[in-house]
Write an enzyme that holds these catalytic residues in place. Structure first.
Site, PDB file in Angstrom:
ATOM      1  N   SER A   6       0.833  -1.194   0.000  1.00 17.19           N
ATOM      2  CA  SER A   6       0.000   0.000   0.000  1.00 17.19           C
ATOM      3  C   SER A   6       0.866   1.242   0.000  1.00 17.19           C
ATOM      4  O   SER A   6       1.822   1.335   0.781  1.00 17.19           O
ATOM      5  CB  SER A   6      -0.906   0.000   1.244  1.00 17.19           C
ATOM      6  OG  SER A   6      -1.585   1.225   1.394  1.00 17.19           O
ATOM      7  N   SER A   7       0.550   2.205  -0.868  1.00 19.83           N
ATOM      8  CA  SER A   7       1.241   3.498  -0.920  1.00 19.83           C
ATOM      9  C   SER A   7       2.736   3.284  -1.100  1.00 19.83           C
ATOM     10  O   SER A   7       3.171   2.789  -2.123  1.00 19.83           O
ATOM     11  CB  SER A   7       0.908   4.302   0.337  1.00 19.83           C
ATOM     12  OG  SER A   7       1.390   5.615   0.253  1.00 19.83           O
ATOM     13  N   GLY A   8       3.564   3.646  -0.088  1.00 19.50           N
ATOM     14  CA  GLY A   8       4.987   3.401  -0.213  1.00 19.50           C
ATOM     15  C   GLY A   8       5.288   1.942  -0.464  1.00 19.50           C
ATOM     16  O   GLY A   8       6.213   1.596  -1.185  1.00 19.50           O
TER      17      GLY A   8
END
Length: 430
Positions: free
Chosen positions: A149-151
């Site tokens: 998720s995300s990073g």
């Protein structure tokens, strides 16, 4: 909303020199249904921490899923805050939850070391964890997957580029393309400040594809399949990143940018699939109408596990789109000039119920390509296009309408699009 730093994470790209790690035959096995920390898993230049989850239902040679948390998070937090452990209990695969320990607790996706196989930094540490799981838990090396998720999604794309022979598939929630961050100077924890995360780095599909191929420049074998997710209202890692990721991975697979199929598996979701000539879906992308920087939300992990093929062929539940129109009408107004045009489209709900969350699909004539748009998110920019509502116009009341539009380049054909469908239902025109 999560802190902006959670929009960033490093992609794992390490050398498979982990084969040189000495793994003791008595390596500790995570207790069933218990998250267990592993302190000695092999070379660890990124100074990461490793946690593993081995469910009671794990078979003799389970699949392995590397699950990467967003910036500011940790492996234990991603374990408790996502659905992957519960799915592991159901389907019997092992989950490895690493923790990043530097740069806002982000995985390194910006350094030169992270962007090449065996370069060092976090990727080598992550590969050490994969190799450890294969040895200590007798994991199946032919069924290794990565998600984040995300990073962690940014790191997912890195891993898929650096280690295409290790991972069979990956699922990136709110990521950026492989190689998007030039270096640490663009890794800026402030909304809109990063050229990469704000979608201001413009490259052709070939250029994006070349960056991913450079992760393992000598590799010519089969590539891991890729699933991509993004919310249309994400103002931390901008929605434009989804199209850039699509451009990158379809180019790596040698696929066109026009989806081979488009559907709406859940209310407000638009799914684009890009398949090869044999019908195998190599790239799959989900546009989530009105969603901010909050993915994966409930149910999405199940779609990732299904894409990996770890759910015994059982598809995730599909819902009927609430508010799907009994009837709809589209009218358009075109203004054109040499080499360009604008089109304003009015979508009218002629049904008896409100439409909440909508996607308007249509096909542009050959030679037309959208250069900018308003009141909707458009993807891709040519061929079969899907326009997805923004947060402020997600609902079209019964008897009501909403207007959207775009500017496009054209090579002579200024005709209107064809085949308008709203949430899968054909619309009348005129």
């Amino acid at each position: 909303m999560r802190p902006f730093v959670k929009a960033f994470a490093g992609i794992c790209s390490g050398a498979v020199i982990v084969a040189a790690c000495a793994m003791a035959a008595s390596a500790p096995r995570a207790s069933a249904a218990t998250l267990t920390q592993v302190t000695d898993f092999g070379p660890n230049p990124g100074n990461l921490q490793m946690y593993s989850y081995v469910p009671a239902s794990a078979p003799a040679h389970p699949a392995i899923v590397l699950a990467l948390h967003p910036c500011g998070g940790s492996g234990p937090q991603f374990y408790s805050g996502s659905e992957f452990a519960g799915l592991a209990d159901r389907y019997g695969f092992v989950v490895v939850y690493p923790s990043a320990t530097h740069m806002y607790n982000c995985f390194d996706s910006w350094s030169a070391q992270a962007k090449v196989r065996g370069g060092g930094s976090d990727p080598v540490s992550l590969m050490s964890m994969v190799t450890y799981a294969e040895r200590a838990y007798h994991g199946d090396p032919d069924r290794v997957y990565v998600t984040g998720s995300s990073g962690g999604a940014m790191e997912t794309n890195i891993m898929l580029g650096d280690y295409p022979d290790v991972f069979k598939a990956g699922a990136a929630f709110m990521g950026v393309p492989f190689g998007c961050f030039v270096d640490a100077s663009d890794y800026i924890p402030s909304p809109g400040a990063s050229n990469c995360a704000s979608g201001r780095i413009n490259k052709t599909p070939q250029q994006w594809g070349d960056l991913a191929r450079a992760g393992d420049p000598g590799y010519t074998g089969p590539r891991p399949r890729v699933q991509l997710w993004h919310g249309t209202a994400d103002n931390l890692v901008y929605y434009a990143e989804l199209q850039q990721e699509i451009d990158q991975w379809t180019n790596v697979f040698g696929l066109g940018r026009t989806p081979t199929s488009t559907d709406t598996p859940q209310s407000g979701w638009t799914r684009w699939r890009f398949a090869d000539s044999a019908g195998k879906v190599d790239v799959e992308a989900y546009s989530i109408a009105g969603a901010g920087h909050v993915l994966p939300s409930t149910g999405m992990a199940g779609y990732a596990i299904h894409f990996f093929g770890l759910d015994s062929g059982t598809p995730p539940p599909t819902t009927t789109t609430p508010g799907a129109p009994a009837a709809c009408r589209v009218t358009d107004a075109i203004s054109s000039w040499s080499g360009g045009m604008t089109e304003n489209i009015t979508i009218s709900n002629t049904g008896s119920a409100a439409i909440t969350g909508w996607s308007l699909a249509f096909t542009l004539p050959a030679g037309q390509a959208i250069t900018s748009g308003w009141s909707a998110a458009y993807s891709p920019t040519s061929g079969q296009v899907t326009a997805t509502n923004l947060g402020y116009n997600a609902t079209i009341p019964a008897g009501g309408s909403t207007s959207i539009g775009f500017q496009a380049s054209q090579t002579g054909d200024t005709a209107a699009p064809a085949g308008f469908t709203l949430n899968g239902a054909a619309c009348a025109t005129g």
